[in-house]
Design an enzyme around this catalytic site. Sequence first.
Site, PDB file in Angstrom:
ATOM      1  N   CYS A 211       0.984  -1.223   0.078  1.00 60.23           N
ATOM      2  CA  CYS A 211      -0.070  -0.160  -0.086  1.00 60.23           C
ATOM      3  C   CYS A 211       0.800   1.438   0.050  1.00 60.23           C
ATOM      4  O   CYS A 211       1.482   1.389   0.923  1.00 60.23           O
ATOM      5  CB  CYS A 211      -0.873   0.021   1.241  1.00 60.23           C
ATOM      6  SG  CYS A 211      -2.134   1.450   1.665  1.00 60.23           S
ATOM      7  N   CYS A 214       0.163   3.249   3.511  1.00 61.49           N
ATOM      8  CA  CYS A 214       0.778   2.720   4.917  1.00 61.49           C
ATOM      9  C   CYS A 214       1.528   1.715   4.806  1.00 61.49           C
ATOM     10  O   CYS A 214       2.364   1.381   6.010  1.00 61.49           O
ATOM     11  CB  CYS A 214      -0.577   2.318   5.885  1.00 61.49           C
ATOM     12  SG  CYS A 214      -0.960   0.702   5.198  1.00 61.49           S
ATOM     13  N   CYS A 233      -6.538  -2.348   1.137  1.00 62.73           N
ATOM     14  CA  CYS A 233      -5.602  -2.497   2.132  1.00 62.73           C
ATOM     15  C   CYS A 233      -6.619  -2.962   3.565  1.00 62.73           C
ATOM     16  O   CYS A 233      -7.437  -2.047   3.775  1.00 62.73           O
ATOM     17  CB  CYS A 233      -4.833  -1.277   2.284  1.00 62.73           C
ATOM     18  SG  CYS A 233      -3.650  -1.175   3.706  1.00 62.73           S
ATOM     19  N   CYS A 236      -5.214   0.409   6.384  1.00 57.01           N
ATOM     20  CA  CYS A 236      -5.605   1.752   6.080  1.00 57.01           C
ATOM     21  C   CYS A 236      -6.746   2.108   5.378  1.00 57.01           C
ATOM     22  O   CYS A 236      -7.503   3.110   5.128  1.00 57.01           O
ATOM     23  CB  CYS A 236      -4.763   2.724   5.754  1.00 57.01           C
ATOM     24  SG  CYS A 236      -4.221   2.385   3.825  1.00 57.01           S
ATOM     25  N   ASP A 359      21.076  -3.108 -18.557  1.00 56.07           N
ATOM     26  CA  ASP A 359      20.769  -4.397 -17.658  1.00 56.07           C
ATOM     27  C   ASP A 359      19.386  -5.044 -18.321  1.00 56.07           C
ATOM     28  O   ASP A 359      18.475  -4.468 -18.278  1.00 56.07           O
ATOM     29  CB  ASP A 359      20.456  -3.613 -16.340  1.00 56.07           C
ATOM     30  CG  ASP A 359      20.227  -4.513 -15.091  1.00 56.07           C
ATOM     31  OD1 ASP A 359      20.039  -5.728 -15.494  1.00 56.07           O
ATOM     32  OD2 ASP A 359      20.208  -4.234 -14.149  1.00 56.07           O
TER      33      ASP A 359
END
Length: 445
Positions: A211, A214, A233, A236, A359
């Site tokens: 999240c 939070c 979530c 929160c 990369d």
Amino acid sequence: MRRMIAVGATKFLIWLGKKMHKQGSSTPGKIGLKIYPALLTDLASQVSGDIFAVCGTNGKTTTNNLLCEALQSEGKRVVCNKAGANMLYGIVTAFAACASINGKLDADCACIEIDEASARRVFPYFKPHYMVLTNLFRDQLDRYGEIDLTMDVLKQALAMSKNTKLIVNGDDPLSVALAKESKHSFITFGVDEQVMDARQTAKETKEGRFCQSCGSQLHYEYYHYSQLGKYYCRKCGFQRPKLDFAVTNVQLGNGIFFESEGRKFAVNSHGFYNIYNIVAAYAAARTAGFTVERFDMVLRAHKPQNGRMELFQIGGKQVVLNLAKNPAGFNQNISAVLEDDKPKDLIVVINDKAQDGRDISWLWDVDFERFQYANVETFIASGIRRLDMQLRFKYAGISSTSEEDIAKVIEHLVISGTGNLYVLCNYTALYSTHLILKKLEEEQI
């Protein structure tokens, strides 16, 4: 006078690039901006209606082109960087290409695809009325770093354009979090039902696992792919918002079928991810007040180009070219290939030039193991990093060969293969491979 010279020089360089079979999308704009630094500001200010910006990791080009075609179906004259040149100089080129030689631009709207890292360089020249955010996935680590850095760059860009309204992928927790933190007005689009096999999508790398409010791990009622789905979530209360443009009744197989706002849409293409591109363009046009009553016709007439599920017919054989540049995008390419149950051949072309990212460790985050069930008769790795790709195939339990000469292997498989060839490329391999396929199609070997 400087504006006229800048536009004239840009147009000449575009013409010269085409004669030399070059993309010619950035250098003309660079020269034009050097001659007249206010060129982009000047031309963009002449657009009489809305300017749309399209940002996000995957799907920008298809979404932007569909939006452009939707507005053109409404009778609008549109500036659009259709070739996908989405950095500052490419955008300058697109505007100059549409202007008259005296620097006058007769346009009702503009649909401008913008690279996420370039948005803060572009927004000082013009402020878009609307910005579409397709999704946020981990991309080239060399250019973007981790996903939170990309989000920070977009926040900086949006801070320069406070009146821009956002059209956001509501199924993506990262895009929604960014929209909320930006304090901009926004609407959402997404797929409001479970479509994909949960056992398959549960294995995919999820960039937005936690999240943004939070830091707790997000939970899902269902996934679509990567971190896209119906999330919430427990700590929160952050959750997927109610979708303003919700997709339902999805059918995949022989094309893509779905509904939104009570309207039915169909497109002759593979890949669940294309639903997001389509509904993003539709939502943008509708949010700007267009009825887009002909949108279903736009979809039927749309011809994917620039290596976005681009179809070639060569000697009666089918070849599909598609861009695959990061884990989320490549996994969706694999899903699209799996939707085609006919025998097929597959070439994967991987380069590591600056535009691709040096990369290439991201290859190990792609679920190549699923190709074992794709009815592929021939696997070939090509490009600068073909041996790395071949090694990745080996660890996926797939027998493959490597070939340096991509033109030679395409011609061989078109003549002697299954008659159903997929070519998946990252950035710098895409244009050269497109030219090879275009030439073979014209020659009809």
